[in-house]
Design a protein around this motif. Structure first.
Motif, PDB file in Angstrom:
ATOM      1  N   GLY A 142      10.553   4.091 -11.527  1.00 15.95           N
ATOM      2  CA  GLY A 142       9.806   4.137 -10.181  1.00 15.95           C
ATOM      3  C   GLY A 142      10.847   4.128  -8.938  1.00 15.95           C
ATOM      4  N   ALA A 180      11.202   6.886  -6.072  1.00 21.34           N
ATOM      5  CA  ALA A 180      10.768   6.647  -4.636  1.00 21.34           C
ATOM      6  C   ALA A 180      12.142   7.109  -3.951  1.00 21.34           C
ATOM      7  CB  ALA A 180      10.711   5.066  -4.453  1.00 21.34           C
ATOM      8  N   TYR A 193      10.874  -5.800  -4.521  1.00 17.16           N
ATOM      9  CA  TYR A 193      10.455  -4.252  -3.946  1.00 17.16           C
ATOM     10  C   TYR A 193      10.632  -3.468  -5.149  1.00 17.16           C
ATOM     11  CZ  TYR A 193      10.234  -5.730   0.802  1.00 17.16           C
ATOM     12  OH  TYR A 193      10.006  -6.244   1.849  1.00 17.16           O
ATOM     13  N   PHE A 195      10.422  -1.386  -8.717  1.00 16.01           N
ATOM     14  CA  PHE A 195       9.239  -0.654  -9.558  1.00 16.01           C
ATOM     15  C   PHE A 195       9.788  -0.434 -10.869  1.00 16.01           C
ATOM     16  CE2 PHE A 195       7.376   0.368  -5.246  1.00 16.01           C
ATOM     17  CZ  PHE A 195       6.495  -0.020  -5.500  1.00 16.01           C
ATOM     18  N   ILE A 226       6.592   2.186  -0.089  1.00 18.07           N
ATOM     19  CA  ILE A 226       5.608   2.298  -1.229  1.00 18.07           C
ATOM     20  C   ILE A 226       5.054   0.859  -1.705  1.00 18.07           C
ATOM     21  CG2 ILE A 226       5.813   3.131  -3.830  1.00 18.07           C
ATOM     22  CD1 ILE A 226       7.565   5.364  -2.885  1.00 18.07           C
ATOM     23  N   LYS A 227       5.973  -0.158  -1.615  1.00 14.74           N
ATOM     24  CA  LYS A 227       5.772  -1.237  -1.884  1.00 14.74           C
ATOM     25  C   LYS A 227       4.353  -1.930  -1.268  1.00 14.74           C
ATOM     26  CE  LYS A 227       5.907  -5.160  -4.614  1.00 14.74           C
ATOM     27  NZ  LYS A 227       5.765  -5.075  -5.892  1.00 14.74           N
ATOM     28  N   ARG A 228       4.381  -1.682   0.133  1.00 13.08           N
ATOM     29  CA  ARG A 228       3.598  -2.276   1.064  1.00 13.08           C
ATOM     30  C   ARG A 228       2.167  -1.451   0.837  1.00 13.08           C
ATOM     31  NH1 ARG A 228       6.445  -3.546   6.884  1.00 13.08           N
ATOM     32  NH2 ARG A 228       7.707  -5.049   5.815  1.00 13.08           N
ATOM     33  N   LEU A 229       2.225  -0.047   0.688  1.00 13.12           N
ATOM     34  CA  LEU A 229       1.186   0.543   0.180  1.00 13.12           C
ATOM     35  C   LEU A 229       0.680   0.113  -1.015  1.00 13.12           C
ATOM     36  CD1 LEU A 229      -0.696   3.265   0.830  1.00 13.12           C
ATOM     37  CD2 LEU A 229       0.943   4.415  -0.389  1.00 13.12           C
ATOM     38  N   LYS A 230       1.261  -0.298  -1.992  1.00 12.82           N
ATOM     39  CA  LYS A 230       0.675  -0.753  -3.413  1.00 12.82           C
ATOM     40  C   LYS A 230      -0.107  -2.018  -3.297  1.00 12.82           C
ATOM     41  CE  LYS A 230       2.058  -2.507  -7.959  1.00 12.82           C
ATOM     42  NZ  LYS A 230       2.825  -2.947  -8.779  1.00 12.82           N
ATOM     43  N   ILE A 231       0.429  -3.101  -2.133  1.00  8.83           N
ATOM     44  CA  ILE A 231      -0.010  -4.233  -1.964  1.00  8.83           C
ATOM     45  C   ILE A 231      -1.347  -3.857  -1.199  1.00  8.83           C
ATOM     46  CG2 ILE A 231       0.213  -6.359  -0.486  1.00  8.83           C
ATOM     47  CD1 ILE A 231       3.092  -6.163  -1.142  1.00  8.83           C
ATOM     48  N   LEU A 281      -3.311  -1.332  -1.159  1.00 14.07           N
ATOM     49  CA  LEU A 281      -4.439  -0.660  -2.268  1.00 14.07           C
ATOM     50  C   LEU A 281      -4.762  -1.606  -3.241  1.00 14.07           C
ATOM     51  CD1 LEU A 281      -2.661   2.672  -2.654  1.00 14.07           C
ATOM     52  CD2 LEU A 281      -4.668   2.483  -1.245  1.00 14.07           C
ATOM     53  N   ASN A 282      -3.981  -2.690  -3.727  1.00  9.81           N
ATOM     54  CA  ASN A 282      -4.649  -3.953  -4.553  1.00  9.81           C
ATOM     55  C   ASN A 282      -5.529  -4.719  -3.878  1.00  9.81           C
ATOM     56  OD1 ASN A 282      -3.140  -2.481  -6.795  1.00  9.81           O
ATOM     57  ND2 ASN A 282      -1.223  -3.628  -6.687  1.00  9.81           N
TER      58      ASN A 282
END
Length: 99
Positions: free
Chosen positions: A34, A38, A28, A30, A89-94, A96-97
Motif C-alpha cells: 500500500g 501511494a 499512516y 498501509f 490517502i490515510k485521511r480519505l480512508k478515515i 470514508l470509514n
C-alpha cells in the motif's frame, strides 16, 4: 542519462518517501504494498502537476547535459509527493470509514 531513467528514479524516490513516512509514523502505514502504491501515484501526480514549472525529465537532460539543480528539485518534489499522497490517502480512508 535519459529522461526515462530520470522518471524511473523519481518514481523510486516517491516510493522511498512513502515507505519512510510509514516507518516514521506507524499510523499512516498501509503495509509495504500500500505504501509503495501511494508513493508511485503521489510521485507521478506531483511531478506531472509541478513539473511544468521547468523541472520535468526532458528539461533536466536538455542539450545532452544533466542540470543537477533541476534533478535535485525533481527528486525533492517526488519524495514529498510520496509522503503527501500517503497522508492524504490515510485521511480519505478515515473519512470514508466514518460513513
Amino acid at each position: 542519462m535519459t529522461a526515462t531513467l530520470i522518471s524511473l528514479i523519481s518514481i523510486l524516490t516517491g516510493i522511498i518517501g512513502a515507505n519512510l513516512m510509514a516507518v516514521a509514523y506507524k499510523k499512516y502505514s498501509f503495509g509495504i504494498v500500500g505504501n509503495t502504491i501511494a508513493g508511485v501515484f503521489g510521485s507521478i501526480f506531483f511531478l506531472k502537476s509541478f513539473g511544468r514549472l521547468g523541472f520535468d525529465p526532458f528539461t533536466i537532460v536538455q542539450a545532452d547535459t544533466i542540470n543537477i539543480k533541476l534533478l535535485i528539485l525533481n527528486l525533492i518534489v517526488s519524495f514529498l509527493g510520496g509522503v503527501i499522497a500517503l497522508i492524504l490517502i490515510k485521511r480519505l480512508k478515515i473519512i470514508l470509514n466514518k460513513n
